[in-house]
Design an enzyme around this catalytic site. Structure first.
Site, PDB file in Angstrom:
ATOM      1  N   ARG A   1     -54.668  16.977 -58.436  1.00  0.00           N
ATOM      2  CA  ARG A   1     -55.210  18.079 -59.252  1.00  0.00           C
ATOM      3  C   ARG A   1     -54.179  18.668 -60.207  1.00  0.00           C
ATOM      4  NH1 ARG A   1     -60.081  20.367 -57.276  1.00  0.00           N
ATOM      5  NH2 ARG A   1     -59.582  22.222 -58.469  1.00  0.00           N
TER       6      ARG A   1
ATOM      7  N   GLY B   1     -56.819  28.709 -61.879  1.00  0.00           N
ATOM      8  CA  GLY B   1     -57.655  29.339 -62.894  1.00  0.00           C
ATOM      9  C   GLY B   1     -56.788  30.003 -63.954  1.00  0.00           C
TER      10      GLY B   1
END
Ligand code: G6P
Length: 624
Positions: free
Chosen positions: A27, A102
Site C-alpha cells: 500500500r 488519508g
C-alpha cells in the site's frame, strides 16, 4: 495508500505489527514506523526511511516493548519520505501516538492555531496536526473531568477524539495510543478503510483484512464516521450522531497462504500463475446451462429494472479502466447496449447529461480507489443505480454500491494488477451474456458463449507455459528505452494494458495504441531500437493488423508478435513470435494479456527492478 496496523492483547505487539506491515507494504513503502506503549506510559517509537526491512533492522537494535501498539507504512503525500515524517506522530508532550491514512485538507490552519498555542511541530505532515489536536482536546477535557461519568473509563477519551474529528476536513483512517490510558487503542474512520480482527483476549486493527489472516477468523469492518475503542477484551463502536452501536462480526474470507509467496519469487509471478484458478473462481456458480445465461446474486435490481437499462457506464482507474474498455466491446457485442467507459477521475467532475435507464458499474480491484468511489457516489446522488465489480470483500465501494459482483480472485498483492484484470474481463463477459440473454440473444448463442467461457482457464494455463520463450525474448529487448504496443478492437485495450504493465514495473516508456492509429504520430518513434509488440489474434482485422506490422518493418522497427498457434504468416515478418492458443476473438484479451504480463515481469527482473513494489506507485490509491 499507506497501511495501518494495531494490536492490543497479551503478546508483545511488535510481532503482529511487523508481520502486518510486511503484508501491507504494497500500500506504500517509502517509510515505516511503529509505536508501542510501555508499562509506564512511555512510547517506544521506531521509524525508518525505506522498506519494512529497515524498520525491522532498527527494532532489532532498539526493541519496542509492550502489549499494545500501532504501526504504519507510508506513501508520502505531505512531506518527503524521512524519519521525521514517518508515522506514528506524537501529539503534545508524549500524550498520544497516532498513525493516519488519508489527507487532512485543513491541516495548515490547524497547524497555525496549534503553533500559536505552543505546540511544537517536528514534521511537515498533515498528520502531526491531528496528533497535537487530540492532545490539546484531551488536556482541555481532562481539566473538566467532573463533567464525565466516573464509571465510564473512556468517556473523556471518546469525547476528545470526537471533538478532534469534528475539526478535520478530509479523509482519515486513524489509530491512537495514549500515555494516560493503558490497554486501549482508539481507531476512527472517514473515507479510509479500517478493520478490526477479533481474537481471544486480543484485537487486531488494520487498514485491510490481509494482516489478520492466520491470526483470527473474525472481522469487523468499520464504516465512515465510526470510532472504535479497542481493548484486549472489548470492542466498542460509536457512530457519529448515534452513540454506541451494535457491530456485526463477520467471517474473514482469506487464509494466510493467500497472502504468502508460497515458493514464488514474486507476488506478481504467483498471481499471474493463479489466473486459471481465479478466472474459474469468477465464473463459479455464475453460469447457468439451463437458462443459457449468467447468474448474479448481488445486483439487487429486479429483472424489470435491468430490462429498462438502455445505457451502461463503466468507470474505473488504471488497469481496471483497461478491463472496462474490454467490457465495452463485450457488452456492446453480446448485449447490444451502448456502453461508455470513463476514467473515474473525469466522471466525478464531468457532470454528463444522463437519461433514465443509465446504469453504472464501478470496476475496482481494491474497492478503495478514491476517484472511483467519488464517481460512484456522484452517480448515486443523481439517482442512477450504481453497482460495483470488486475484488476486496467489505471494501468501501462494495459497501456503498447499490449492489455488485465480487471477483473472488483472492488477495492481489503485487502492485501491478494481473489476476484481478482477467477476473474483471471474465465478469464483464458474463455480464454481456446476462444482458444479451435478457434481450435478443438466443438460447443457442448463450450456450455457445458459456462453452467458450468454460474453455478459458485451460487456455490461460497453456499460455502460461510460454514463460520460457518469453524470458528469452525479454533478454533480447530489455535494454530498449521505448516500446510500442499495438492491437485492434478487443485487443486495443490489451495493448494499453501491456504497455501499462511494462511502464509500471520496468520504468520503460511504453505506449499502447490502436494499431492503425499508430500512423498518426507514434510511428515517428519507430527505429531499430524501438520494439513494437503486436497483438494479432485470428479474426476480421487480422489482415489489417498485418499491414500495420509491415509498416513498422518497412521502417526498420523490431517486432514481437503475439499470435494464435497455426498462424504461419506472422513469423515471416516478425522478429519474434509468441504463440498462444486459438480462442474466439471476444475472449482473446484474456489469453493475449498473459504473455504481456510475463514479458514485463521478465524485462523488469532483467533490469533489476523491484517487481512487486515499483517506484512511486501504490496498490490502492486512496487520494484524489
Ligand atoms: C493503482 C494501482 C493499479 C490499479 C489502480 C486502480 O494505480 O497501482 O494497479 O489498477 O490503482 O485500482 P483499483 O483497486 O480501483 O482497481
Amino acid at each position: 495508500m499507506c497501511g495501518i496496523v494495531g494490536y492490543v492483547g497479551k503478546k508483545q505487539a511488535t510481532d503482529f505489527l511487523l508481520e502486518g506491515l510486511r503484508r501491507l507494504e504494497y500500500r506504500g513503502y517509502d517509510s515505516a514506523g511503529m509505536a508501542t506503549r510501555t508499562g509506564d506510559g512511555d512510547f517506544d517509537l521506531a521509524r525508518a526511511v525505506g522498506r519494512i526491512d529497515a524498520l525491522a533492522a532498527q527494532l532489532a537494535t532498539f526493541p519496542a516493548a509492550g502489549t499494545l501498539g500501532i504501526g504504519h507504512t507510508r506513501w508520502a503525500t505531505h512531506g518527503v519520505p524521512s524519519e521525521a515524517n514517518a508515522h506514528p506522530h506524537i501529539g503534545g508532550n508524549g500524550v498520544v501516538a497516532l498513525a493516519h491514512n488519508g489527507v487532512i485538507e485543513n491541516y495548515q490552519k490547524l497547524k497555525q492555531k496549534l503553533q500559536a498555542e505552543g505546540y511544537q511541530f517536528r514534521s511537515s505532515t498533515d498528520t502531526e496536526a491531528v496528533a497535537h489536536l487530540v492532545a490539546s482536546s484531551l488536556e482541555e477535557l481532562e481539566a473538566r473531568r467532573e463533567d464525565f461519568p466516573a464509571d465510564e473509563p473512556y468517556a473523556i477519551l471518546l469525547a476528545a477524539v470526537t471533538k478532534t474529528l469534528s475539526q478535520l476536513r478530509g479523509t482519515y483512517g486513524l489509530v491512537m495510543l495514549f500515555r494516560d490510558y493503558p490497554g486501549v487503542i482508539v481507531a476512527a474512520r472517514l473515507g479510509s478503510p479500517l478493520v478490526v480482527g477479533v481474537g481471544k483476549g486480543e484485537h487486531f486493527i488494520a487498514s485491510d483484512a490481509s494482516p489478520l489472516a492466520g491470526h483470527t477468523e473474525k472481522i469487523v469492518y468499520l464504516a465512515d464516521h465510526q470510532i472504535a475503542v479497542v481493548t484486549a477484551d472489548s470492542l466498542q463502536i460509536e457512530q457519529r450522531d448515534q452513540g454506541r452501536i451494535e457491530h456485526a462480526v463477520q467471517d474473514l474470507a482469506i487464509e494466510s497462504t493467500d497472502v504468502q509467496l508460497g515458493g514464488s519469487p514474486h507476488y506478481m509471478l504467483k498471481e499471474s500463475h493463479e489466473q486459471p484458478e481465479s478466472i474459474t473462481a469468477a465464473m463459479r456458480g455464475r453460469l447457468s446451462d439451463e437458462d443459457a445465461s449468467a447468474v448474479f446474486g448481488g445486483l439487487n435490481l429486479t429483472p424489470q429494472d435491468l430490462r429498462r437499462v438502455n445505457r451502461i457506464i463503466l468507470t474505473a482507474c488504471g488497469t481496471s479502466w483497461h478491463a472496462a474498455l474490454v467490457g465495452e466491446y463485450l457488452i456492446e457485442e453480446l448485449a447490444r447496449i451502448p456502453v461508455e467507459v470513463e476514467y473515474a477521475s473525469e466522471l466525478r467532475y464531468r457532470n454528463p447529461p444522463l437519461e433514465q435507464g443509465t446504469l453504472l458499474f464501478a470496476i475496482t480491484q481494491s474497492g478503495e480507489t478514491a476517484d472511483t468511489l467519488a464517481a460512484l457516489r456522484e452517480m448515486k446522488r443523481k439517482g442512477h443505480p450504481a453497482l460495483s465489480i470488486c475484488n476486496v470483500v467489505g471494501s468501501t465501494i462494495a459497501q456503498e454500491a447499490n449492489g455488485g459482483i465480487y471477483l473472488h480472485a483472492g488477495p492481489e498483492i503485487g502492485v501491478a494488477s494481473t489476476k484481478a484484470y482477467t477476473s474483471q474481463v471474465t465478469t464483464l463477459a458474463m455480464l454481456g451474456l446476462y444482458f444479451g440473454r435478457m434481450r435478443h440473444m438466443s438460447y443457442e448463442a448463450g450456450r455457445r458463449v458459456i462453452t467458450q467461457l468454460r474453455k478459458v482457464p485451460d487456455l490461460v494455463r497453456q499460455t502460461l507455459e510460454t514463460s520460457g520463450d518469453i524470458r528469452r525474448i525479454a533478454a533480447k529487448y530489455a535494454h530498449a528505452s521505448t516500446f510500442l504496443y499495438l492491437g485492434r478492437q478487443y485487443n486495443f485495450p490489451t495493448a494499453l494494458e501491456g504497455a501499462l504493465k511494462l511502464k509500471e514495473i520496468s520504468y520503460i516508456h511504453a505506449e499502447g495504441y490502436p494499431a492503425a492509429e499508430m500512423k498518426h504520430g507514434p510511428i515517428a518513434l519507430v527505429d531499430e531500437e524501438t520494439p513494437s509488440v503486436f497483438i494479432m489474434p485470428q479474426g476480421p482485422v487480422f489482415d489489417k493488423v498485418m499491414s500495420n506490422l509491415e509498416e513498422i518493418k518497412a521502417r526498420g522497427g523490431p517486432v514481437i508478435a503475439i499470435t494464435a498457434e497455426g498462424d504461419k504468416e506472422t513469423a515471416r515478418l516478425a522478429d519474434d513470435v509468441i504463440y498462444v492458443p486459438q480462442v474466439e476473438e471476444f475472449l482473446s484479451p484474456l489469453v493475449n494479456i498473459i504473455p504481456l504480463q510475463l514479458l514485463s515481469y521478465h524485462i523488469a527482473l532483467l533490469r533489476g527492478c523491484d517487481v512487486d513494489k515499483p517506484r512511486n506507485l501504490a496498490k490502492s490509491v486512496t487520494v484524489e
